[in-house]
Design a protein around this motif. Structure first.
Motif, PDB file in Angstrom:
ATOM      1  N   UNK A  40      51.951  39.807  37.808  1.00  0.00           N
ATOM      2  CA  UNK A  40      50.580  40.024  37.261  1.00  0.00           C
ATOM      3  C   UNK A  40      49.849  39.608  36.782  1.00  0.00           C
ATOM      4  N   UNK A  41      50.279  38.191  35.695  1.00  0.00           N
ATOM      5  CA  UNK A  41      49.309  37.799  35.085  1.00  0.00           C
ATOM      6  C   UNK A  41      48.222  36.550  36.509  1.00  0.00           C
ATOM      7  N   UNK A  42      48.932  36.215  36.912  1.00  0.00           N
ATOM      8  CA  UNK A  42      48.371  35.613  38.281  1.00  0.00           C
ATOM      9  C   UNK A  42      47.151  36.544  39.022  1.00  0.00           C
ATOM     10  N   UNK A  43      47.913  37.594  38.715  1.00  0.00           N
ATOM     11  CA  UNK A  43      46.218  38.464  39.662  1.00  0.00           C
ATOM     12  C   UNK A  43      45.503  38.969  39.083  1.00  0.00           C
ATOM     13  N   UNK A  44      45.364  39.079  36.842  1.00  0.00           N
ATOM     14  CA  UNK A  44      44.553  39.013  36.144  1.00  0.00           C
ATOM     15  C   UNK A  44      43.975  37.270  36.576  1.00  0.00           C
ATOM     16  N   UNK A  45      44.245  36.396  36.048  1.00  0.00           N
ATOM     17  CA  UNK A  45      43.282  34.932  36.409  1.00  0.00           C
ATOM     18  C   UNK A  45      42.983  34.703  37.578  1.00  0.00           C
ATOM     19  N   UNK A  46      43.165  35.557  38.253  1.00  0.00           N
ATOM     20  CA  UNK A  46      41.888  35.161  39.821  1.00  0.00           C
ATOM     21  C   UNK A  46      40.892  36.237  39.991  1.00  0.00           C
ATOM     22  N   UNK A  47      41.092  37.402  39.199  1.00  0.00           N
ATOM     23  CA  UNK A  47      40.766  38.577  39.584  1.00  0.00           C
ATOM     24  C   UNK A  47      39.310  38.210  38.498  1.00  0.00           C
ATOM     25  N   UNK A  48      40.286  37.862  37.618  1.00  0.00           N
ATOM     26  CA  UNK A  48      38.725  38.503  36.149  1.00  0.00           C
ATOM     27  C   UNK A  48      37.964  37.006  36.655  1.00  0.00           C
ATOM     28  N   UNK A  49      37.963  35.759  36.963  1.00  0.00           N
ATOM     29  CA  UNK A  49      36.906  34.816  37.245  1.00  0.00           C
ATOM     30  C   UNK A  49      36.072  34.737  38.168  1.00  0.00           C
ATOM     31  N   UNK A  50      36.368  35.368  39.755  1.00  0.00           N
ATOM     32  CA  UNK A  50      35.785  36.321  40.522  1.00  0.00           C
ATOM     33  C   UNK A  50      34.735  36.923  40.157  1.00  0.00           C
ATOM     34  N   UNK A  51      34.766  38.207  38.670  1.00  0.00           N
ATOM     35  CA  UNK A  51      33.808  38.945  38.251  1.00  0.00           C
ATOM     36  C   UNK A  51      33.251  38.426  38.045  1.00  0.00           C
ATOM     37  N   UNK A  52      32.998  37.247  37.002  1.00  0.00           N
ATOM     38  CA  UNK A  52      32.314  36.330  35.763  1.00  0.00           C
ATOM     39  C   UNK A  52      31.906  36.288  36.798  1.00  0.00           C
ATOM     40  N   UNK A  53      32.204  35.145  37.835  1.00  0.00           N
ATOM     41  CA  UNK A  53      30.914  34.378  38.719  1.00  0.00           C
ATOM     42  C   UNK A  53      29.943  35.918  39.614  1.00  0.00           C
ATOM     43  N   UNK A  54      30.526  36.712  39.768  1.00  0.00           N
ATOM     44  CA  UNK A  54      29.443  37.726  39.851  1.00  0.00           C
ATOM     45  C   UNK A  54      28.438  38.438  39.522  1.00  0.00           C
ATOM     46  N   UNK A  55      28.689  38.133  38.096  1.00  0.00           N
ATOM     47  CA  UNK A  55      28.291  38.690  36.872  1.00  0.00           C
ATOM     48  C   UNK A  55      26.735  37.459  36.552  1.00  0.00           C
ATOM     49  N   UNK A  56      27.437  36.678  37.312  1.00  0.00           N
ATOM     50  CA  UNK A  56      26.410  35.440  36.651  1.00  0.00           C
ATOM     51  C   UNK A  56      25.472  35.001  38.348  1.00  0.00           C
ATOM     52  N   UNK A  57      26.128  35.003  38.737  1.00  0.00           N
ATOM     53  CA  UNK A  57      25.012  34.776  40.752  1.00  0.00           C
ATOM     54  C   UNK A  57      24.329  36.490  40.507  1.00  0.00           C
TER      55      UNK A  57
END
Length: 230
Positions: A60-77
């Motif tokens: 679960x932790x690995x899923x979180x730290x993979x998905x969360x950065x992707x969401x952050x990049x979208x919010x910036x891009x």
């Protein structure tokens, strides 16, 4: 213009710069949240049982730290791509000005008029009058009307230069043999300062840029006087 001990950006004088300021605040808040989260995790790992091997190996932790950065990049891009589009969009400009960089001064040509062109040199310190700014004042200012889209064509005669006005969010390279373009819209009257932002030689720091934004009727009076002098 900038003032002593200033930490933030200069006040926006164009819609593009206003968007850049909003994007800066948006991104800074994301960085603040990321820093807070990382600091909390580090503190928790030191002071609690968060370092348990079953927790560290959790899927679960690995899923979180993979998905969360992707969401952050979208919010910036997404907002950054929108601003890039706005900065490149040039739609029906009311005025076109050609800017040429030289060692070490700028020349301006109002292509919509037959004989409005001039060179702009920095005023030496000994010739400054009270109220003028050292290393920023020029003998001729680029005058534009407010609330009118202005297309600026930028090139250079000799080496690389960079035409930059922080208050307008404009920074465009002046490349010999190449014509770059940018657009700006002044939202209010005023005098705005910039400088060459490319290390172009010994007098690089003596290439100031001054834009004076005025009401349309004042711009028409100025252009008439320039045509008479020509």
């Amino acid at each position: 213009m900038a003032h002593p001990s200033q930490l933030g950006f200069q006040d926006a004088a164009s819609p593009v710069m206003e968007e850049l300021l909003h994007f800066h605040d948006h991104t800074l808040m994301i960085i603040f949240l990321i820093s807070t989260l990382v600091l909390y995790i580090i503190t928790a790992m030191i002071s609690t049982k968060l370092t348990d091997k079953y927790i560290l190996d959790s899927q679960e932790i690995e899923i979180i730290w993979t998905i969360l950065p992707a969401i952050i990049l979208i919010l910036i891009a997404l907002p950054s791509l929108r601003i890039l589009y706005l900065m490149d969009e040039i739609n029906d400009p009311h005025l076109t000005i050609k800017v040429m960089g030289h060692q070490w001064y700028w020349s301006y040509e109002y292509t919509d008029y037959e004989d409005i062109n001039f060179d702009s040199y920095m005023i030496p310190t000994k010739d400054l009058t009270p109220g003028q700014f050292r290393l920023l004042e020029t003998d001729h200012r680029m005058v534009i009307p407010i609330e009118s889209p202005v297309r600026v064509l930028i090139s250079a005669e000799d080496v690389l230069h960079s035409w930059a006005i922080p208050a307008f969010g404009v920074k465009t390279d002046a490349v010999p043999g190449r014509l770059n373009q940018t657009t700006l819209i002044a939202t209010h009257p005023g005098v705005f300062y910039g400088q060459c932002s490319e290390i172009c030689g010994a007098n690089h720091s003596f290439m100031p840029i001054v834009i004076e934004a005025v009401l349309l009727e004042h711009f028409e009076n100025w252009s008439s006087l320039m045509l008479q002098d020509a």
